[in-house]
Design a protein around this motif. Structure first.
Motif, PDB file in Angstrom:
ATOM      1  N   THR A 209       0.820  -1.223   0.000  1.00  0.00           N
ATOM      2  CA  THR A 209       0.000   0.000   0.000  1.00  0.00           C
ATOM      3  C   THR A 209       0.851   1.269   0.000  1.00  0.00           C
ATOM      4  OG1 THR A 209      -0.141  -0.160   2.404  1.00  0.00           O
ATOM      5  CG2 THR A 209      -2.001  -1.028   1.148  1.00  0.00           C
ATOM      6  N   HIS A 210       2.174   1.129   0.162  1.00  0.00           N
ATOM      7  CA  HIS A 210       3.046   2.308   0.211  1.00  0.00           C
ATOM      8  C   HIS A 210       3.846   2.430  -1.085  1.00  0.00           C
ATOM      9  CE1 HIS A 210       1.763   2.035   4.279  1.00  0.00           C
ATOM     10  NE2 HIS A 210       2.546   1.009   4.575  1.00  0.00           N
TER      11      HIS A 210
ATOM     12  N   PHE B 155       3.499   6.994   2.274  1.00  0.00           N
ATOM     13  CA  PHE B 155       2.706   6.008   3.010  1.00  0.00           C
ATOM     14  C   PHE B 155       1.247   6.064   2.545  1.00  0.00           C
ATOM     15  CE2 PHE B 155       6.326   6.859   5.829  1.00  0.00           C
ATOM     16  CZ  PHE B 155       6.813   5.556   5.930  1.00  0.00           C
ATOM     17  N   GLY B 156       0.699   4.891   2.244  1.00  0.00           N
ATOM     18  CA  GLY B 156      -0.683   4.809   1.767  1.00  0.00           C
ATOM     19  C   GLY B 156      -0.870   5.331   0.358  1.00  0.00           C
TER      20      GLY B 156
END
Length: 564
Positions: free
Chosen positions: A503-504, A523-524
């Motif tokens: 997801t990063h 991040f994300g």
């Protein structure tokens, strides 16, 4: 995300400050945006000193507060230290009681129960004082609006000293002393102290009578810095000095209670960000899940072994809090979906069994998900109680005021509030709140905004630049972590999705016509990989930090957003 570049200072001001400080234009720009225009102001910003703190006796009623406490000590009166159950309140009580116990052995503490008594001074607390022969109560982080309760206490022979930082109403309580820099008749030079900060000023004033200065009181500053971070007050002026030295204490010689918490989470060098996301939630968990007394006991403990035992209890409350807020957040998101309310301009959800201690956190989580004004309701006695959270630049307090015909009582400020109402009024309130917000909110505010300090090139990011940038800390409101934007970037071919669930986003950026290259981590942001793949040009918004890997330290871009 909306990208907004902050207003840029006039070029002549940038040049003048550049010359005075011998720094580059980007550093001068960042300083001017923070209201720093001269060499002396910059010196004070980069090199805070405890002597920069204001004379505590500049605060209205400080002389009265000191005189009343000294009288109580001479007359051997019982003194009750009373504070709210959140981080600002419990740190304030720990600070004041720890200091006064060095002067007087009749000091006791009282934290109201969140569920039984609610916020602030309670009649139950006053009855406790009466039954146990307390003639002086020092109320911290609360009391400025408790006109009736303070009058009631006075009629029973109990004096109050109020140390608060919330905005008062037109009528000030008739207490022995009311310390609040936001009083209209108070000329104290700095208005943005937290409750624990006001408590520290009282300690500073008391200690000055013994010939002591702020330098003799540094052992209390770990508590003040924790409260400053947790209460999200501006980190400028006096708060910056207190936070700077408080973090120094936390990182070199914290009290046993704070050290025990940090040992549990394996943290060494703490920033204000860590205070907000590591330290504060654990201290808060006691009042949310059980009772704020546990936090005061931990923060006041002087024995390492006992502090470790109390920290274990607090940690368990925090684990319970995390599990509870995760379950309720999932249930609330499901409720929104099942009711088909994803496209409303507000979020209003309710379940009678949701835990009252975490509905504020759940409201924040829902705001992060849908980014719109949010209320989370639960049953509280025979009424419904809610926590409200807003989006940036929308005043949720005003919106609630426009719906007050459906509300029993409410309080709070622009971005966070609490309210109670009768259960039969819930649906009517929910409808009215959606109507009010629909009529008053600028639709742009429903898209999260990133405020950018300056547009720079990768070549501007040098070790010297970052060395100066680090000295802008501690960060917080009025001095947020600097955010930059750079365009004409390409990934050098190393970009990929990382993390257990991919997801990063990790990339290595370079800029056309530049040899500079930096690793960027988002991040994300794994779902944005296509924007940077196959050498496509992109622009990025980021802050700069250090990455340590196998003993090597390098600068990296902490990505906030990217666009083609």
């Amino acid at each position: 995300m909306r990208w907004t570049i902050k207003p840029q200072p006039k070029p002549e001001k940038v040049k003048a400050l550049q010359k005075a400080l011998q720094v580059d234009a980007n550093i001068a720009t960042l300083l001017l945006q923070r209201g720093i225009e001269t060499y002396e102001e910059a010196k004070q910003f980069f090199r805070p000193k405890l002597k920069h703190l204001h004379d505590p006796f500049l605060m209205k009623d400080m002389d009265k507060a000191v005189a009343r406490i000294e009288k109580a000590i001479i007359n051997k009166e019982n003194i009750l230290i009373y504070g709210d159950y959140d981080v600002d309140g419990t740190t304030s009580v720990a600070l004041m009681s720890s200091y006064l116990k060095t002067r007087h052995n009749l000091i006791y503490t009282y934290i109201p129960n969140r569920y039984d008594e609610g916020y602030g001074i309670s009649y139950k607390g006053i009855n406790f004082a009466l039954e146990n022969d307390f003639t002086l109560v020092i109320a911290l982080d609360c009391g400025i609006k408790s006109v009736d309760k303070v009058a009631h206490a006075k009629s029973l022979g109990i004096d109050f000293i109020i140390c608060d930082h919330h905005r008062p109403d037109a009528e000030i309580p008739d207490a022995a002393a009311v310390l609040d820099p936001k009083r209209e008749d108070c000329n104290y030079p700095y208005k943005e102290l937290c409750g624990c900060g006001v408590g520290f000023k009282l300690v500073q004033a008391l200690a000055s009578k013994e010939g002591k200065t702020a330098s003799d009181l540094t052992e209390y500053l770990d508590l003040v810095a924790t409260a400053i971070g947790a209460d999200i007050v501006p980190i400028d002026g006096e708060n910056r000095v207190l936070a700077y030295f408080g973090l120094m204490v936390i990182n070199t010689n914290p009290r046993p209670g704070i050290k025990a918490i940090l040992d549990k989470v394996n943290k060494t060098e703490l920033t204000i960000h860590d205070v907000v996301f590591v330290l504060a939630p654990r201290i808060n968990a006691a009042g949310r899940m059980e009772h704020g007394n546990y936090a005061v006991t931990l923060l006041s403990e002087e024995e390492d072994e006992l502090a470790e035992k109390y920290a274990e209890e607090i940690n368990n409350y925090n684990l319970e809090r995390r599990e509870t807020d995760k379950q309720i957040t999932e249930a609330a998101l499901l409720q929104i979906e099942e009711l088909g309310e994803q496209n409303r301009l507000t979020t209003v959800v309710y379940h009678k069994e949701w835990h009252k201690g975490v509905i504020g956190i759940v409201a924040s989580r829902l705001t992060e998900t849908y980014y719109r004004p949010t209320l989370v309701f639960t049953k509280s006695g025979n009424k419904l109680a809610a926590s409200a959270r807003s989006v940036r630049d929308f005043d949720i307090y005003n919106a609630l005021e426009a719906c007050k015909e459906h509300i029993e009582q409410f309080g709070g400020h622009k971005y966070a509030a609490g309210l109670t109402l009768e259960e039969e009024n819930y649906e009517a309130f929910k409808k009215a709140f959606e109507t009010v917000v629909s009529k008053t909110i600028d639709r742009n505010l429903l898209t999260p905004e990133i405020k950018i300090d300056a547009k720079i090139d990768l070549a501007d990011i040098t070790p010297k630049f970052y060395r100066i940038l680090k000295q802008f800390a501690p960060y917080g409101p009025s001095n947020m972590t600097p955010v930059f934007m750079t365009d004409s970037l390409i990934d050098t071919g190393y970009g990929k999705c990382v993390g257990d669930d991919k997801t990063h986003l990790r990339l290595t950026a370079t800029q056309s016509n530049s040899s500079s290259r930096f690793v960027g981590i988002g991040f994300g942001m794994g779902d944005k990989f296509d924007i940077i793949s196959e050498g496509k040009p992109f622009k990025a918004v980021y802050s700069i930090d250090e990455n340590e890997w196998r003993g090597n330290v390098s600068l990296q871009l902490k990505l906030r957003d990217i666009k083609p």
